[in-house]
Scaffold this active site. Structure first.
Site, PDB file in Angstrom:
ATOM      1  CD  GLU A   1      -2.982  -1.020   0.103  1.00 35.47           C
ATOM      2  OE1 GLU A   1      -3.099   0.053  -0.510  1.00 35.47           O
ATOM      3  OE2 GLU A   1      -3.657  -2.041  -0.157  1.00 35.47           O
TER       4      GLU A   1
ATOM      5  NE  ARG B   1     -18.939  -2.937   1.347  1.00 38.16           N
ATOM      6  CZ  ARG B   1     -19.116  -4.182   0.884  1.00 38.16           C
ATOM      7  NH1 ARG B   1     -20.293  -4.766   0.987  1.00 38.16           N
ATOM      8  NH2 ARG B   1     -18.142  -4.837   0.332  1.00 38.16           N
TER       9      ARG B   1
ATOM     10  CB  CYS C   1      -6.546  -2.766   6.127  1.00 45.01           C
ATOM     11  SG  CYS C   1      -6.845  -4.543   6.345  1.00 45.01           S
TER      12      CYS C   1
ATOM     13  CG  HIS D   1      -4.577  -5.021   1.762  1.00 48.73           C
ATOM     14  ND1 HIS D   1      -4.756  -3.659   1.683  1.00 48.73           N
ATOM     15  CD2 HIS D   1      -5.447  -5.448   2.719  1.00 48.73           C
ATOM     16  CE1 HIS D   1      -5.697  -3.283   2.536  1.00 48.73           C
ATOM     17  NE2 HIS D   1      -6.129  -4.352   3.182  1.00 48.73           N
TER      18      HIS D   1
END
Lengths: 214, 214, 214, 214
Positions: A78, A88, A141, A165
């Site tokens: 990342e 979510r 994350c 990830h």
């Protein structure tokens, strides 16, 4: 040199999280650096507290957090964490923040300070697919990555930090739609080891094109 | 109220860019707001200069830039632009910046100031798939979005700004791998119209969950 | 020349089936051929009975059945139907056959007798993505295609027959995973019209490579 | 009991084929059955001749051919082989047949005679994603499967035969589009071993739903 590498615990009803499963398989030293492993709760804010305590105690030179990106096919390094919590699904303590900042006095975003391109290149050189990712999402994350880089920015200028990830494990996709990618925990661990090796040995990041075409 | 909406010209050897093709189909007023349309060159830095000039002349209340996200399937409303130019292919003036900041004195990132969730909801209410995206990439789309939000931040506090990514047109995917999504220019235009309508009529963004699960 | 073109009714809890929605938009003549349209129930065996009755009454030269392939991105022209009913969900009369043959005295499979490659080429020439598909699945789409080709083989040697799969409509994918492709009903109808035109005007199929690499 | 299991050699410019790489890792006996391994040339017709010779010599009870399905994410057990050669790229002897039958006197298709559902279930029970596939494509994979089942049908009624498609290895997707799935050769081999075990131990196939919804 000391490297602290973390992985989240299982969340969203899963029994396993490939992140910490792979972290556990890492050797105790990589390219001469000591590897310290830590499981982190999948909980907004608490993830950062647990991490900050470990950093305080262990004084690592490099901190790399690892999490699951269900649906991705490769080891993605990342580039950026954003000052946003937007869940979510609930985290492991039933928190589901929407459109909230992580730190009022934080930057809108921080870039990773680990050498993302060199890490991608090294993982690929080990025969494992890898790419730079420009979004760590908006769940835990991104949260831990942001908190890590905020902490480094505010207090520990010498720590290099970032986030990786990893895909689902094969056993996680048995009942998911056909086509959902996965990689074995051994393959993921091998990728993480190569990524850490690059972080340990790279002074200046590579100058190769790893952008997008959109 | 005035809305300036832009679309890029074709790039990467393509003969057409769905972004400006769809923008051209928009009506001259949406929800009572005047719609001004502008084609922008797919060129780092110059894109921002062309945009700044148009903003100077037209004094819009809302600025929405539109670009192509080849491979995406929906109308994606971008949440964040980052201070990074990292091109995988050259732009239309053969520039291919790697790992460069856009503005030395800019923030690491800016969040869109248009109501991204309300826009997603309105596009979906029009029967067209839509989502919030947390990366606009690192090519010219991110570049124009960043330059717009930088400009608004530094000089034009009252402008609301953001970016929308649209899929390929059907005619663009004829020779791409089977499975590559596309939408007709009419469908895209209908989606853009709904998105603009939401931007024009929404004071405060929605408080619904539109995050990720990674 | 007469063409009978059919589309299934909605199934699996859906309110709409893109197949018949698109068929309804077709003109009454294509390349001089009369177009007859028929909605078919999404029910094993009954689908074939309804089709056989219409063939008996209308005596078409070409019969093309159309169905939904949720998740596909293009107009796919099916090459082969297999003698198998294997349903993952119940049909519209709650039948869910597993590993059953369609006709005891049928071939294991029939190839389409419409010119599948010429149809793909014509749809692409109209600017709409298309490919030959080598599986029509095992649900009612394969069922009607098999029954059609069985009937033609056993009784109506002069009928040319085949099947076309079409993607979801945009309104069907609003709550499906991001990335699920769709096409507007107008785009699908335009593709079907091109496909029918090729079927009507082609005597011998094209000799171009449209295979797979696996 | 004897099992003959084959894998293709590399093709299309690749240096490796995951099929035979995984086959090589299989143990010499599985569930008490002797395992014989054979590399097969990626060449239309010759593939069948090599296979027929091995069958003649070894007199196996079960024959399972294995090939690469680049882009698939799981171990897919093929249900059907069709009487068609249609190559999108040349084979390893530069043949590129278009729309040709494999055997003039063959059926349009043959169903696998190995217990495909039991094999899928056993592979999944081993923690590896698997599904029934209803197309083996039109290249050499379908070719060898068809030739095997034709041979069994015409001459060796007692042989059970079928085909398994496996994903790319991680090292094969390094330069392919992000998102392309892969599995390690160890994971694939473990999946193949489970599949063979099911073929060896299953008398009657399972009666569970493994169809499609199109």
């Amino acid at each position: 040199m000391k490297v602290l590498i973390t992985g989240f615990d299982p969340f969203g009803g899963a029994k396993i999280n490939p992140a910490f499963e792979a972290v556990k398989l890492l050797p105790d030293t990589i390219e001469g650096a000591e590897i310290h492993k830590l499981e982190i709760p999948t909980v907004f804010k608490k993830d950062g507290e647990v991490l900050a305590k470990a950093i305080e105690e262990q004084q690592p030179d490099i901190v790399i957090c690892v999490g699951q990106a269900g649906g991705r096919s490769d080891i993605s390094i990342e580039k950026v964490a954003i000052n946003l919590m937007e869940a979510r699904i609930p985290d492991n303590e039933q928190q589901q923040p929407l459109n909230q900042v992580i730190f009022e006095d934080g930057e809108t975003a921080y870039f990773a300070t680990i050498p993302v391109k060199a890490m991608v290149s090294k993982v690929k050189a080990a025969g494992i697919p890898s790419s730079v990712s420009y979004t760590a999402g908006t769940f835990v994350c991104n949260d831990i990555m942001y908190r890590l880089l905020y902490l480094a920015d505010k207090q520990n200028k010498n720590i290099k930090g970032g986030f990786i990830h990893v895909p689902y494990l094969p056993e996680q996709v048995l009942d998911l739609p056909i086509g959902t990618p996965s990689l074995s925990v051994e393959t993921i661990a091998k990728g993480l080891e190569a990524a850490v090796a690059a972080a340990v040995t790279t002074d200046e990041d590579q100058n190769v094109a790893m952008g997008t075409i959109m």
